[in-house]
Design a protein around this motif. Structure first.
Motif, PDB file in Angstrom:
ATOM      1  N   LYS A 151       0.825  -1.369   0.082  1.00  0.00           N
ATOM      2  CA  LYS A 151       0.048  -0.096  -0.080  1.00  0.00           C
ATOM      3  C   LYS A 151       0.896   1.328  -0.022  1.00  0.00           C
ATOM      4  O   LYS A 151       0.483   2.335  -0.183  1.00  0.00           O
ATOM      5  N   LYS A 167       0.437   3.659  -2.952  1.00  0.00           N
ATOM      6  CA  LYS A 167      -0.837   4.123  -3.050  1.00  0.00           C
ATOM      7  C   LYS A 167      -1.032   5.367  -2.315  1.00  0.00           C
ATOM      8  O   LYS A 167      -1.935   6.324  -2.536  1.00  0.00           O
ATOM      9  N   VAL A 203      -5.391   3.961   4.203  1.00  0.00           N
ATOM     10  CA  VAL A 203      -5.017   2.571   4.213  1.00  0.00           C
ATOM     11  C   VAL A 203      -6.269   1.860   5.126  1.00  0.00           C
ATOM     12  O   VAL A 203      -6.528   0.686   4.883  1.00  0.00           O
TER      13      VAL A 203
END
Ligand code: ADP
Length: 265
Positions: free
Chosen positions: A198, A201, A209
Motif C-alpha cells: 500500500k 498508493k 490505508v
C-alpha cells in the motif's frame, strides 16, 4: 484496447465478413474516467459528514437538545464534521488550482534550513501528544529556489501525518542531506506503519490505508496527493518507506544547485 465488431450479412443470411475496429482507449477517455471517479469520490466524501450531521441534528431536534449530557456531545460531533468538510473543500480548491493551466509558482531563494526549523518549531509548540522531536538537519544555510507557501504546506501535511500516526511517547525524526543535485528531506515516525503493497498508493487522491481509522483522525485523504503535486511542480520527487509496526519515513527531494549557492556566501 477496445474492440467493436460489426457483422456484414446479406439478406439471405449469408455472412460475408466481419469488420473489427480496434482502438486505443485514448488519453482523453482516461482523463474522463479519472474525472468521473474523482467526482464520485468527492461526492462520497461530502455525503458522509453530511449524513452524520443530519442524524445528529435530527436527534437534537427531537429532544436531545434538552439533555445536558447528550446535547454538548452531539453538537461537538456536528462541529467536527463541519470542520472536516471545510478542510476537504480547502484541499479540493488547492488541487483544482494546481490542475488549472495558468497555475503559477511563486518562487524565491529560500534558506531551507531555517524554513524547516520554523515549521518544526510551530508543531513543537502546538502539539498535544507526548511525542518527541529529533532534528538531524544540515546546520548551515541551504538555499533552494522554491515557492515557500507550497513547500510549507508539503511539510505541514507530512508532519501532521507523522504526529497523527505516532504512538504515545514516540519520536519523530527530521533530516536533511545532500543527494546528487538534490536536497533530500525526510520525516520519520514510529507509528503503525503501512503495509508494503500500500506504500505507493498513499499518494493517490482519497486513498487511505484504513478508512474508518483515518476518518476518525479527521483526515481528508488528500494531504499526500497535494504534497506530491507540489513537490513534482518543483521538479522533485516524493516517496515513502514503511515497516508495519515499526514506522514510516516520508522522503522528498528539491532541486539543489551548489554553484548557485556561491552567490549567497
Ligand atoms: P489523510 O488525510 O487521510 O491523512 P493523506 O493523503 O495525508 O490523507 O494520507 C493518506 C493515507 O496514508 C492515510 O489515510 C494513512 O492511511 C496513510 N499514511 C500517511 N502518512 C502515514 C504515516 N506517517 N503513518 C502511517 N500511515 C500513514
Amino acid at each position: 484496447l477496445r474492440a467493436n465488431f460489426s457483422v456484414i450479412q446479406k439478406e439471405t443470411g449469408f455472412v460475408n465478413g466481419v469488420i473489427a475496429v480496434l482502438h486505443d482507449v485514448t488519453e482523453q477517455e482516461k482523463i474522463d474516467i479519472e474525472r468521473r471517479e474523482f467526482v464520485a469520490n468527492v461526492s462520497h466524501e461530502l455525503r458522509t459528514p453530511l449524513t452524520t450531521m443530519r442524524s445528529y441534528l435530527e436527534a437534537l431536534a427531537e429532544g436531545a437538545w434538552q439533555d445536558d449530557e447528550i446535547a454538548p456531545r452531539f453538537l461537538e460531533v456536528t462541529q467536527e464534521e463541519t470542520e472536516r468538510m471545510i478542510r476537504l473543500v480547502n484541499d479540493l480548491l488547492q488541487l483544482s488550482k494546481m490542475d488549472s493551466k495558468d497555475y503559477r509558482m511563486n518562487t524565491d531563494w529560500i534558506n531551507f534550513t531555517s524554513l524547516f526549523n520554523r515549521v518544526i518549531d510551530r508543531f513543537d509548540l502546538s502539539k498535544s501528544q507526548n511525542v518527541s522531536f529529533k532534528r538531524l538537519l544540515i546546520e548551515e544555510a541551504v538555499f533552494v529556489e522554491i515557492d515557500q507557501d507550497k513547500i510549507t504546506q508539503v511539510l505541514d501535511n507530512i508532519i501532521s501525518n507523522a504526529l497523527k500516526y505516532s504512538p504515545e511517547g514516540g519520536q519523530v525524526t527530521f533530516t536533511t542531506s545532500y543527494k546528487d543535485e538534490f536536497l533530500l528531506i525526510s520525516v520519520k515516525d514510529e507509528g503503525m506503519g503501512i503495509p508494503r503493497d500500500k506504500v505507493e498508493k498513499i499518494f493517490e487522491r482519497f486513498y487511505r490505508v484504513d478508512k474508518a481509522r483515518t476518518r476518525q483522525l479527521g483526515g481528508t485523504g488528500l494531504g499526500l496527493a497535494i504534497a506530491r503535486e507540489m513537490v513534482e511542480a518543483h521538479g522533485g520527487r516524493i516517496w515513502a518507506e514503511s515497516e508495519e509496526g515499526k514506522g514510516t519515513t516520508i522522503y522528498f527531494t528539491l532541486p539543489y544547485d551548489p554553484a548557485q549557492e556561491d552567490e549567497w556566501t
